[in-house]
Design an enzyme around this catalytic site. Structure first.
Site: not given
Ligand SMILES: *[C@@H]1O[C@H](CO)[C@@H](O)[C@H](O)[C@H]1NC(C)=O
Ligand SMILES: *[C@@H]1O[C@H](CO)[C@@H](O)[C@H](O)[C@H]1NC(C)=O
Ligand SMILES: *[C@@H]1O[C@H](CO)[C@@H](O)[C@H](O)[C@H]1NC(C)=O
Ligand SMILES: *[C@@H]1O[C@H](CO)[C@@H](O)[C@H](O)[C@H]1NC(C)=O
Length: 634
Positions: A549, A303, A299
Site C-alpha cells: 500500500s 499515503d 495508512e
C-alpha cells in the site's frame, strides 16, 4: 428505509414450491461459506423483508474492453480521446428490452407493479417490501441464517436461479451470495477482516540521519530515496494544477493526524507544513480522532505524507474519506466510493449490496443521516487506493460488475492504482483457497487480491533496497509482494506478449493444484515501487513500515506530475495506463527486477525474472523516461 435487521444470507437452490411456467437456470452459486462464517440452524422468519435488487445487464458491456483498449493504446488513432461521462452513461445504459423483460417476469411472479422500482440510472430494479418467502419462490432458492465469529449475522443463499430467458438481461441479484463484509445496521464490528489496511510496522525505530541522506535507504526509505530510485524531480514544476487532480482514498476509521503530517513535512517538504488535503467526505466520511493508534493512522499518514510531498505544494491533493464512523468500522466494499463518483452505478436508495456496502442514510443511532452520495462527488484524474479484498471473498459476478465500473471510469480518463497485497501468493491474513472455494491458511491454492485482479486497474507490487545496498543498485522484489494469476479475469490483450514470454522462458514449477496455470489469466502486478522500511510519522513517532500500500500514493504522485505536463501542453491526462506501459513505446521505461520471490500457501511463490513476472510485474518505473514517452504521445 431498510427496516431489516437480518440483511444477507446464504441461499441454497431448492425445489420450487409452486409450479412455474419457466425453466430455471442457476445464475450464481457458491460452493463454500466465506471465511469466518458458519450456517446456524435458527429458522429464517419467512416474513422477514429482503431489500431485493436486480442489477440489469448493461448494453454494450461486452464492447467495453475493446473501446477502452482503443483509447488507451499508444498505436491507436484514438489514443487519449476519453469519453464524456454522459456518453458513457448512454452507451452502457441497460436496454428498454432488459428493463421490460425483468419487470414482466416479476409481475408474472406475482409482484404487483407498484412494488417494482427502477433506479434513476435505469440499471437496477428494486422490489419493495419483499419477504424472504417471496424471494425464495422468485429465485428458486432457500435463505439461511449465517453468523460470523465476531457475532455479525446475515441472511444468504448458496445459489439462486432465474428463468433461462432472464439470464441474458441481468448481471447479478442481491442480497444473495455476496454477504461477506457488512454488519447489519447499527451493529458495530470490532475488526475488519476483509478489506485490510496493509502497511505494517517493519522497524519501530529507524535511525534518522539528515532528511536528504541517501546512504541509509536500505533501512529507511524516505521521499529523497524514492526520488533517487525513480528519477522523480525534487522540485516539480506544476503548471496546470487547477485543471489537474490527484486523490487518495481512505476508509473510515482510517484517518490522518495533522500534527504527524506536519512532522513529516518538516523533515521532507517544509513548505507544506500546515497544509492539509482537500477533504471530500463520502457518505459521512470523517477524519476521526476518537480512536488513535498505529492501526488506524499509519495508512492515511503514509499515503497523504508521500503523495503531498512528492507532488509538492503546487498541486493540491484530495482525500476521499469514505463511510461514516458506524459503517466504516467494518471497512466497506468499494461500491459506496464508486457510487459517489458515478450516479449510474449507484442504487440510489443506499448501497449496492446492503450486506457489503454501507446503507445511507444510516439507520444506526450515530450514523450519518444525510443522503447517500450518488454521482455528486468530483472525479479525479488519478485515484490511489491502498485497500484490498481477496479474490476469493466475492463471487465472479460481483467482481466483474465492479471491475467494469473501473473500466468505464477509465474511459472517462481516470487512472486507478491498487495495491497487489502483502502476503505473497496468499491473500490477506495469509488465506489460501481450497478447490471448493473455502479460504484457509492451510489451503493449497494461491489467492490473488481484488481489485488488483481486475484488468482495468493498475496493480502495484513492492520492491526493496537489499540490506547493504544503495538506491543506485538494482532493487529486489519484496517477499511480501502480492502477485500471481487471477481465477476470474482473463488475460488482457495488453499483457499477452509479456505473459507468453514469461511462460516460454520461466514456466513456474506449479500445476493447476496451486494456481490458474491456463496461461489465459490476468497476471498481477503490473509494476512495482519500493515498499519496505518506509519512513512514516505516526502518533509523534518516526517509524518504518512495509507493504504494497506504499505503492499507489507514490506512483500516483508520478502519474500526477506527468498529467500536469500533458495538460499544460494541451493534451489529455494519461487515463488507463496499462495498454501503454506494456506497449513497445514504453520499452526501457522500467527497471527490470530480476531477483526475489513471493512466498505463500506453503510454497516459495513465484520468482522474479527477466521481463514481466508475477512478482514485480514490469519492474520499477523511471519517471523521466515515462514522462518523455508520454509527452511524445498525442
Ligand atoms: C472445503 O474443502 C475443505 C478441504 O477439503 C473442507 O475442510 C471444507 O469442509 C470444505 N467446505 C465445504 C463448505 O464444503
Ligand atoms: C529493514 O530494516 C530492518 C531493521 O533495521 C533491517 O534489518 C532490514 O535489513 C531492512 N531491509 C529490509 C529489506 O528488510
Ligand atoms: C485550464 O483549462 C482552461 C480551459 O481549457 C484554460 O483556459 C486554462 O488556462 C487552464 N489552466 C491551467 C492552469 O492550465
Ligand atoms: C483460469 O483463467 C481462465 C481465463 O480467465 C478461466 O477461463 C478459467 O476458468 C480459470 N481457471 C480456474 C481454475 O480458475
Amino acid at each position: 428505509m431498510l427496516g431489516v435487521t437480518l440483511i444477507l444470507v446464504f441461499c441454497a437452490s431448492q425445489a420450487l414450491s409452486s409450479p412455474s411456467p419457466w425453466s430455471f437456470s442457476v445464475h450464481e452459486r457458491r460452493a463454500s461459506i466465506p471465511h469466518g462464517w458458519s450456517r446456524i440452524d435458527t429458522p429464517v422468519p419467512t416474513t422477514a423483508l429482503l431489500p431485493l435488487r436486480i442489477g440489469l445487464k448493461q448494453s454494450n458491456i461486452d464492447r467495453l474492453n475493446d473501446i477502452l483498449m482503443d483509447i488507451s493504446h499508444p498505436d491507436s488513432d484514438n489514443y487519449g480521446k476519453h469519453w464524456k461521462a454522459e456518453d458513457v452513461k448512454t452507451f452502457f445504459r441497460p436496454s428498454e428490452g432488459s428493463v421490460s423483460t425483468v419487470m414482466q417476469w416479476l409481475e408474472d411472479s406475482g409482484v404487483n407493479r407498484a412494488r417494482i422500482e427502477l433506479s434513476s440510472g435505469e440499471n437496477w430494479v428494486h422490489v419493495k417490501d419483499l419477504t424472504v418467502a417471496e424471494a425464495e419462490r422468485i429465485l428458486n432458492t432457500e435463505y439461511h441464517l449465517y453468523q460470523h465469529t465476531d457475532g455479525q449475522a446475515r441472511l444468504a443463499c448458496s445459489a439462486y436461479s432465474v428463468p433461462s430467458h432472464i439470464q441474458s438481461h441481468i448481471e447479478l441479484i442481491t442480497p444473495t451470495l455476496h454477504f461477506d463484509g457488512r454488519a447489519p445496521p447499527g451493529k458495530r464490528n470490532t475488526h475488519s477482516p476483509l478489506a485490510k489496511r496493509k502497511l505494517q510496522v517493519s522497524n519501530p525505530d529507524p535511525q534518522l540521519a539528515a532528511a536528504d541522506d541517501l546512504s541509509n535507504c536500505d533501512v529507511r526509505i524516505t521521499p529523497p530515496c524514492y526520488r533517487a530510485l525513480y528519477n522523480i524531480p525534487a522540485e516539480p514544476t506544476i503548471r496546470a494544477a487547477s485543471n489537474n487532480s490527484f486523490a487518495i482514498v481512505e476508509y473510515t476509521p482510517q484517518a490522518y493526524i495533522g500534527t504527524d503530517l506536519d512532522s513529516f513535512f518538516q523533515l521532507f517538504r517544509p513548505s507544506l507544513v500546515g497544509s492539509r488535503p482537500e477533504l471530500i467526505s463520502i457518505d459521512g466520511g470523517v477524519v476521526q480522532t476518537e480512536e488513535m493508534d498505529f492501526g488506524v493512522n499509519i495508512e492515511s499518514n503514509f499515503d497523504l505524507g508521500y503523495a503531498m510531498t512528492l507532488v509538492g505544494p503546487g498541486q493540491p491533493v484530495r482525500l476521499y474519506q469514505v463511510e461514516d464512523i458506524v459503517e466504516g468500522s467494518t471497512v466497506a466494499g468499494f461500491n459506496d466510493f464508486l457510487d459517489a463518483l458515478d450516479g449510474d452505478y449507484c442504487t440510489e436508495d443506499g448501497g449496492d449490496d446492503p450486506s457489503i456496502d454501507g446503507i445511507y442514510p444510516d439507520p444506526a443511532p450515530d450514523g450519518y443521516k444525510g443522503p447517500k452520495d450518488c454521482g455528486n462527488k468530483p472525479r479525479s484524474h488519478v485515484i490511489s487506493v491502498s485497500y484490498a479484498y481477496n479474490e476469493a471473498d466475492f463471487t465472479p459476478f460481483y467482481e466483474i460488475r465492479q471491475c467494469n465500473e473501473y473500466g468505464k471510469l477509465g474511459l472517462m480518463g481516470i487512472t486507478f492504482l491498487y495495491a497487489s497485497g502483502d502476503s505473497g501468493v496468499a491473500g490477506n491474513e495469509e488465506l489460501c483457497v481450497f478447490p471448493n472455494g473455502t479460504q484457509s491458511e492451510d489451503a493449497p491454492l494461491f489467492n490473488p487480491l481484488f481489485p488488483a485482479n481486475c484488468p482495468f486497474v493498475t496493480a502495484l507490487g513492492a520492491t526493496q533496497v537489499d540490506p547493504g545496498s544503495t538506491v543506485f543498485d538494482p532493487e529486489t522484489a519484496a517477499a511480501l509482494t502480492g502477485g500471481g494469476f487471477s481465477n476470474i479475469f482473463a488475460l488482457p490483450a495488453y499483457q499477452k506478449k509479456a505473459v507468453e514470454k514469461y511462460y516460454k522462458f520461466h514456466e513456474p514449477p506449479y500445476g493447476a493444484d496451486r494456481y490458474n496455470n491456463s496461461r489465459k489469466a490476468r497476471g498481477i502486478p503490473d509494476f512495482s515501487v519500493n515498499g519496505v522500511n518506509c519512513t512514516v510519522v505516526a502518533l509523534g513517532r518516526t517509524i518504518a513500515v512495509a507493504g504494497t500500500s506504499a505503492s499507489p500514493p507514490v506512483v500516483g504522485a508520478m502519474i500526477t506530475l506527468i498529467n500536469d505536463a500533458r495538460i499544460a501542453a494541451g493534451k489529455s491526462p494519461v487515463g488507463f495506463i496499462n495498454p501503454a506501459i506494456y506497449s513497445d513505446a514504453f520499452k526501457g521505461a522500467f527497471n527490470d527486477i530480476v531477483s526475489g520471490n513471493n512466498p505463500g500457501c506453503g510454497t516459495d511463490g513465484f520468482e522474479s525474472v527477466e521481463g514481466w513476472d508475477p512478482v514485480s510485474g514490469l519492474g520499477t518505473p523511471d519517471f523521466q523516461k515515462l514522462l518523455d514517452v508520454w509527452m511524445s504521445l498525442p
